[in-house]
Design a protein around this motif. Structure first.
Motif, PDB file in Angstrom:
ATOM      1  N   LYS A  25       1.788   7.211  -7.009  1.00  0.00           N
ATOM      2  CA  LYS A  25       1.046   8.133  -7.520  1.00  0.00           C
ATOM      3  C   LYS A  25       1.580   9.351  -7.243  1.00  0.00           C
ATOM      4  N   HIS A  26       2.574   9.656  -6.309  1.00  0.00           N
ATOM      5  CA  HIS A  26       3.292  10.776  -6.077  1.00  0.00           C
ATOM      6  C   HIS A  26       4.678  10.905  -6.475  1.00  0.00           C
ATOM      7  N   TYR A  54       1.961   1.626  -3.481  1.00  0.00           N
ATOM      8  CA  TYR A  54       0.959   2.124  -4.330  1.00  0.00           C
ATOM      9  C   TYR A  54       0.974   3.606  -4.310  1.00  0.00           C
ATOM     10  N   TYR A  55       0.762   4.202  -3.170  1.00  0.00           N
ATOM     11  CA  TYR A  55       0.728   5.652  -3.132  1.00  0.00           C
ATOM     12  C   TYR A  55       1.881   6.307  -3.461  1.00  0.00           C
ATOM     13  N   ARG A  56       2.983   5.955  -3.059  1.00  0.00           N
ATOM     14  CA  ARG A  56       4.230   6.467  -3.485  1.00  0.00           C
ATOM     15  C   ARG A  56       4.229   6.793  -4.962  1.00  0.00           C
ATOM     16  N   ILE A 100       4.867   9.335   1.841  1.00  0.00           N
ATOM     17  CA  ILE A 100       5.591   9.444   0.572  1.00  0.00           C
ATOM     18  C   ILE A 100       6.816  10.380   0.143  1.00  0.00           C
ATOM     19  N   SER A 152      -0.121  14.221  -6.439  1.00  0.00           N
ATOM     20  CA  SER A 152      -0.243  12.923  -7.129  1.00  0.00           C
ATOM     21  C   SER A 152      -0.472  13.249  -8.552  1.00  0.00           C
ATOM     22  N   ASP A 197      -4.170   3.615   4.332  1.00  0.00           N
ATOM     23  CA  ASP A 197      -5.156   4.427   3.949  1.00  0.00           C
ATOM     24  C   ASP A 197      -5.371   5.694   4.832  1.00  0.00           C
ATOM     25  N   TYR A 238      -2.534   8.176   4.609  1.00  0.00           N
ATOM     26  CA  TYR A 238      -2.595   8.744   3.280  1.00  0.00           C
ATOM     27  C   TYR A 238      -3.847   9.912   3.520  1.00  0.00           C
ATOM     28  N   ASN A 239      -4.679   9.515   4.027  1.00  0.00           N
ATOM     29  CA  ASN A 239      -5.900  10.558   3.957  1.00  0.00           C
ATOM     30  C   ASN A 239      -5.664  11.811   4.905  1.00  0.00           C
ATOM     31  N   ARG A 254       0.732  -1.064  -0.184  1.00  0.00           N
ATOM     32  CA  ARG A 254       0.082  -0.065  -0.134  1.00  0.00           C
ATOM     33  C   ARG A 254       1.089   1.329  -0.004  1.00  0.00           C
ATOM     34  N   HIS A 255       1.997   1.199   0.753  1.00  0.00           N
ATOM     35  CA  HIS A 255       2.940   2.486   0.841  1.00  0.00           C
ATOM     36  C   HIS A 255       3.296   2.708  -0.689  1.00  0.00           C
TER      37      HIS A 255
END
Length: 377
Positions: free
Chosen positions: A250-251, A246-248, A336, A376, A309, A312-313, A243-244
Motif C-alpha cells: 500500500k505504501h 500487505y501494508y508495504r 513500511i 499509501s 495492524d 500500522y495504526n 500482513r507486513h
C-alpha cells in the motif's frame, strides 16, 4: 468461567490524561464504519453502558490488575463485552481496539457460522441486532490502559448468527432453520434504566491462572518457549510476514522476506523477556549492523496480523510533510521502511502471558525518512 485471549501492544508514548470523549467518539465511528461493511445498522452511544464500562475498566486497572471478563446486566439482560489492553495511552486507542477486534474477520467462516473463541470479538462488533454501545478506559500507574466496550442487546447468541452476521459481498444469508431468533426490541436507556454487574475471577492478580481452548495459541502451561518447529509459531510468523507485505504494498515498497538468523535473534530476545517479565531490546547485531525492533505483549497469541495492524495504526496521523522519528509512529515507520528487506519474529510465553519481538534488517528509522516512508496509494 468463560476463557478469553486478549492482545495488547507496546505503545511508545507516555500516559496522558484520558480523553474519554474523544475515545468514545472514535470507537463509535469505527464500529459504524465496520458495521456498514456488513449490512448492519449504526449503533449509538449510551450513557448507562458507558458508566458501566467505566466502572469495569476502573475495576480491572486498580483492583484486579488484569483483563478479566465481567458479567453486566442492563434491563435484566446480559450485555456484550469486548476487552483490550494497551501499554501507554495513545490518541487512537478508541479506534485501535475496534481495529483489533474486527481483524478476526479474516478467519471467520460465513458458511459455517457460530461462536468461536478466535472470532467472538469480530462478531460482537458487527452483530446486527446490537443498537447501543458504551466505552470505558482506565490506566493504572504502570501505564497499562484497560479498555471495556459494552453492547446492548448482547451479540454472540447461539442460533442467531445467520440472522446477525453478514459478509461484505452485499449478500445477506438468512437461515430460516434458526427459528429461535428472539425479538431484540431495545428499551432505550434513560435515567430509570439500571444495570448490575458482577465480576468473575479467581484469586488475586498474582495467582490467577487462565487457560484457553483455542488451537491457535502459541503458549505453554509449563512456560517453555515455542521453537521454530512449532507449527503454531510458523503460522504466526507467516501471518506477520503476510500482513507486513500487505501494508508495504500500500505504501509502494517491496516485500520483506523471513530470515532464520533474524528469527533466532528475535526468539532469544523473546525468551529473555519471558524469563524477566519485562521489555528487552536486544543489542545483537546482524552482519555487523544494528537491527530494527518492534515489541509486543499479549495474553495468549491468536493471529499475527492483529499485532501488525496495531503497529500500522500508529501511522494513521503520520505527517508526511514533516517526516522524521517520533515515538508515537516509530513502529509504523519501521513496518513500511523501504530499505528494510528481511524480518524475523519470536515469541516467549509464561503460561498465557506472552512477550514477542520482530527484528528488521537493514534497520529502519535511521536515515532519510522521505526516501523510505511514502503515503499509501
Amino acid at each position: 468461567m468463560e476463557k478469553y485471549i486478549f492482545i495488547f501492544l507496546l505503545c511508545l508514548i507516555s500516559t496522558a490524561n484520558v480523553d474519554i470523549d474523544k475515545y468514545r467518539k472514535d470507537c463509535l465511528e469505527r464500529h459504524n464504519y465496520y458495521r456498514s461493511l456488513h449490512q448492519a445498522g449504526k449503533v449509538k452511544s449510551d450513557q448507562i453502558l458507558e458508566k458501566a464500562a467505566m466502572e469495569v475498566s476502573d475495576l480491572l486497572a486498580f483492583k484486579i490488575k488484569d483483563l478479566v471478563h465481567t458479567e453486566v446486566k442492563m434491563n435484566g439482560d446480559y450485555v456484550g463485552q469486548n476487552l483490550y489492553m494497551c501499554y501507554g495511552i495513545s490518541e487512537t486507542i478508541g479506534s485501535d481496539c475496534v481495529n483489533m477486534w474486527y481483524g478476526e474477520v479474516d478467519v471467520y467462516d460465513f458458511n459455517n457460522q457460530g461462536f468461536s473463541m478466535e472470532t467472538r470479538h469480530f462478531t460482537q462488533v458487527v452483530w446486527k441486532s446490537v443498537k447501543k454501545i458504551g466505552l470505558g478506559v482506565s490506566c493504572d500507574n504502570q501505564q497499562r490502559c484497560y479498555v471495556v466496550c459494552h453492547y446492548y442487546p448482547s451479540g454472540n447468541n447461539e442460533g442467531q448468527y445467520y440472522n446477525n452476521v453478514f459478509p461484505k459481498d452485499g449478500k445477506v444469508y438468512i437461515d430460516d432453520s434458526h427459528d429461535d431468533e428472539k425479538d431484540n426490541t431495545y428499551t432505550s436507556g434513560s435515567s430509570s434504566t439500571s444495570y448490575e454487574s458482577s465480576t468473575t475471577y479467581e484469586g488475586s492478580s498474582s495467582t490467577t491462572k487462565y487457560s484457553s481452548t483455542s488451537s491457535n495459541n502459541i503458549s505453554s502451561e509449563s512456560g517453555s518457549s515455542s521453537t521454530s518447529s512449532d507449527p503454531l509459531l510458523e503460522k504466526f510468523r507467516e501471518d506477520i510476514l503476510t500482513r507486513h507485505n500487505y501494508y508495504r504494498k500500500k505504501h509502494q515498497v517491496g516485500n520483506l522476506k523471513r530470515d532464520s538468523k533474524l528469527e533466532k535473534i528475535a526468539q532469544n530476545s523473546a525468551d529473555i523477556m519471558k524469563s524477566t517479565n519485562n521489555w528487552y531490546f536486544t543489542e545483537e547485531k546482524y552482519k555487523g549492523q544494528y537491527i530494527g525492533q518492534n515489541l509486543f505483549w499479549s495474553w495468549g497469541i491468536s493471529y499475527g496480523y492483529g499485532i501488525v495492524d496495531t503497529w500500522y495504526n500508529d501511522g494513521l496521523n503520520y505527517d508526511y510533510d514533516n517526516q522524521g522519528w517520533y515515538s508515537q509512529t516509530a513502529q509504523f515507520t519501521q513496518l513500511i521502511w523501504k530499505s528494510t528487506k528481511k524480518i524475523g519474529c519470536g515469541v516467549g510465553c509464561n503460561g498465557y502471558e506472552c512477550y514477542g519481538v520482530c527484528v528488521y534488517y537493514p534497520v529502519g528509522n535511521m536515515g532519510d525518512f522521505s526516501e523510505n516512508v511514502f503515503p499509501s496509494k
